[in-house]
Write an enzyme that holds these catalytic residues in place. Structure first.
Site, PDB file in Angstrom:
ATOM      1  N   GLU A  54     115.577  -2.363   5.306  1.00 29.15           N
ATOM      2  CA  GLU A  54     115.394  -1.735   4.001  1.00 29.15           C
ATOM      3  C   GLU A  54     116.720  -1.579   3.268  1.00 29.15           C
ATOM      4  OE1 GLU A  54     113.612   2.049   4.634  1.00 29.15           O
ATOM      5  OE2 GLU A  54     111.955   1.255   5.833  1.00 29.15           O
ATOM      6  N   ASN A  57     113.838  14.828   2.395  1.00 28.97           N
ATOM      7  CA  ASN A  57     112.686  14.018   2.001  1.00 28.97           C
ATOM      8  C   ASN A  57     111.791  13.906   3.228  1.00 28.97           C
ATOM      9  OD1 ASN A  57     110.879  12.202   0.937  1.00 28.97           O
ATOM     10  ND2 ASN A  57     112.420  10.721   0.255  1.00 28.97           N
ATOM     11  N   CYS A 114     117.679   2.869  14.359  1.00 26.59           N
ATOM     12  CA  CYS A 114     118.843   3.695  14.670  1.00 26.59           C
ATOM     13  C   CYS A 114     118.664   4.326  16.040  1.00 26.59           C
ATOM     14  CB  CYS A 114     119.023   4.781  13.604  1.00 26.59           C
ATOM     15  SG  CYS A 114     120.510   5.800  13.836  1.00 26.59           S
ATOM     16  N   CYS A 159     115.292   6.625   4.353  1.00 22.17           N
ATOM     17  CA  CYS A 159     115.476   5.410   5.136  1.00 22.17           C
ATOM     18  C   CYS A 159     114.527   5.400   6.325  1.00 22.17           C
ATOM     19  CB  CYS A 159     116.931   5.270   5.587  1.00 22.17           C
ATOM     20  SG  CYS A 159     117.534   6.574   6.661  1.00 22.17           S
ATOM     21  N   GLY A 197     120.314   3.114  10.224  1.00 23.52           N
ATOM     22  CA  GLY A 197     121.338   2.899  11.228  1.00 23.52           C
ATOM     23  C   GLY A 197     122.556   3.795  11.097  1.00 23.52           C
ATOM     24  N   GLU A 198     123.364   3.787  12.143  1.00 23.19           N
ATOM     25  CA  GLU A 198     124.651   4.478  12.205  1.00 23.19           C
ATOM     26  C   GLU A 198     125.748   3.435  12.017  1.00 23.19           C
ATOM     27  OE1 GLU A 198     128.073   6.122  12.561  1.00 23.19           O
ATOM     28  OE2 GLU A 198     126.353   7.479  12.509  1.00 23.19           O
ATOM     29  N   SER A 207     127.578  13.245   8.248  1.00 22.36           N
ATOM     30  CA  SER A 207     126.280  13.923   8.239  1.00 22.36           C
ATOM     31  C   SER A 207     126.326  15.059   9.248  1.00 22.36           C
ATOM     32  CB  SER A 207     125.163  12.925   8.582  1.00 22.36           C
ATOM     33  OG  SER A 207     125.089  11.909   7.607  1.00 22.36           O
ATOM     34  N   LEU A 208     126.711  16.239   8.775  1.00 19.01           N
ATOM     35  CA  LEU A 208     126.926  17.373   9.673  1.00 19.01           C
ATOM     36  C   LEU A 208     125.628  18.133   9.917  1.00 19.01           C
ATOM     37  CD1 LEU A 208     129.483  18.512  11.095  1.00 19.01           C
ATOM     38  CD2 LEU A 208     129.530  20.274   9.324  1.00 19.01           C
ATOM     39  N   HIS A 209     124.959  18.540   8.842  1.00 15.53           N
ATOM     40  CA  HIS A 209     123.622  19.143   8.849  1.00 15.53           C
ATOM     41  C   HIS A 209     123.545  20.558   9.416  1.00 15.53           C
ATOM     42  CE1 HIS A 209     122.310  15.376   7.360  1.00 15.53           C
ATOM     43  NE2 HIS A 209     122.360  14.735   8.507  1.00 15.53           N
ATOM     44  N   CYS A 256     114.640  12.395  10.926  1.00 17.51           N
ATOM     45  CA  CYS A 256     114.882  11.134  10.220  1.00 17.51           C
ATOM     46  C   CYS A 256     113.864  10.094  10.653  1.00 17.51           C
ATOM     47  CB  CYS A 256     116.303  10.652  10.524  1.00 17.51           C
ATOM     48  SG  CYS A 256     116.672   8.991   9.937  1.00 17.51           S
TER      49      CYS A 256
END
Length: 368
Positions: free
Chosen positions: A108, A314, A128, A357, A178-179, A235-237, A135
């Site tokens: 994508e 999302n 990923c 994603c 992906g990472e 991307s800590l979150h 995710c």
């Protein structure tokens, strides 16, 4: 006790695609052409067609001898990506493309048009292995790394689309499937072609490229030493290890303190401000005390060299994970700013076309 989530750094399960022009170094292209009986200068001609004219159709490369074009296509321009579906939203300003690769793998990319600029969200892996539970891509697992050319072809296709519309692609974010730093060498090779000048790439400014990571600390430091002027997005979150161990399982290997130390090294080495990505999840990481802690830790670790992007989650269909309420989001931003750290809410696009994603690929697999 629930079984812990497992990270997947293992070798890809499927074979890599045939080698493409974008996979080769300049010297390797010359060698390949020599095998076909073509002189060195043809490599520059091919680069001009690919990077400047945005084509990989050898039949349109009329300065290449007609009798050699079929051989050049086979050796340097194999078909890598077949378009499966393209969906649009936001009055046509957001377009999500689903591609099928040579081995059936789904890929994508998302093209987002804003007033005066256009951003491509690019994928670096098919699937990923980081196993972040909120995710869609992480839920599906890792199929394989993308080749350099499969990454670059996403950029070329989007650039050609923007050119056909009378515009241009101005920004790239490695925030798709992906990472990126788990496919390190190919991502760096792709970035160098996306930003290459003088016939060695598409010429995009390095400052307009953002590479995201969930926090592979050694790779962040290695990325800093590449001498690129890209933006690093972490991307800590959540700012605390206790929660991050489950939200971002790679935290079990490289905890918050190590990730922020590496981010500081990147900021100091590159001179670029680090972006901290924070997907705000209802009743999971949206508490006021976590906003305060986030602001304090970032201010201490990075000073003025940091900016927080709060991302309204999302949600994926049937998921327990949901976006935080607007009032809580606003309070979270206010409290981070109060700690002396710039913080804004990302303008989300494409919710109604499954633009998070991995969602479109998941839909395609389910309907197959």
């Amino acid at each position: 006790m629930a079984e812990p989530l497992k990270l997947n750094f293992s070798a890809p399960r499927r074979g890599m695609p045939p080698k493409h022009f974008a996979d080769f170094t300049v010297d390797e292209r010359v060698e390949k052409l020599a095998e076909l009986g073509l002189p060195k200068f043809r490599a520059k001609q091919l680069a001009k067609h690919y990077y400047q004219h945005l084509t990989n159709d050898v039949e349109k490369m009329t300065d290449i001898p007609a009798e050699k074009r079929a051989a050049v296509k086979e050796a340097l321009f194999p078909d890598l990506m077949t378009p499966i579906r393209q969906t649009s939203t936001d009055d046509g300003s957001t377009t999500k493309s689903l591609w099928r690769l040579h081995d059936g793998t789904l890929l994508e990319s998302v093209l987002m048009r804003y007033p005066g600029r256009a951003t491509l969200c690019i994928s670096s892996q098919a699937g990923c292995g980081m196993a972040c539970p909120f995710c869609a891509t992480g839920q599906g697992g890792l199929d394989r790394n993308l080749s350099t050319a499969e990454i670059v072809e996403q950029f070329r296709n989007a650039s050609a689309q923007m050119e056909a519309e009378g515009g241009r692609l101005s920004n790239v974010v490695f925030m798709g499937m992906g990472e990126p730093l788990a496919n390190y060498k190919r991502v760096i090779h792709a970035v160098r072609q996306i930003t290459g000048q003088d016939g060695e790439g598409f010429g995009l400014s390095q400052r307009n490229v953002t590479v995201s990571t969930v926090g592979l600390a050694p790779a962040i430091r290695k990325f800093a030493d590449e001498g690129l002027a890209c933006t690093l997005a972490v991307s800590l979150h959540t700012p605390d290890d206790e929660l991050r161990d489950s939200l971002v399982p790679v935290n079990n290997r490289w905890p918050v303190s190590e990730v922020l130390d590496a981010a500081r090294y990147y900021a100091d080495t590159s001179g670029r401000r680090v972006s901290i990505e924070y997907a705000l999840i209802r009743d999971k990481n949206d508490q006021g005390f976590r906003a305060d802690m986030l602001g304090r830790k970032l201010h201490q670790a990075l000073g003025s060299k940091v900016h927080v992007n709060v991302i309204p989650l999302n949600p994926t269909p049937g998921s327990e994970w949901d976006a935080a309420p607007k009032a809580r989001q606003d309070e979270f931003v206010r409290r981070v700013i109060a700690q002396g750290v710039p913080c804004t809410v990302r303008d989300t696009k494409g919710d109604e076309i499954a633009a998070a994603c991995g969602q479109l690929a998941a839909d395609e697999r389910e309907s197959a």
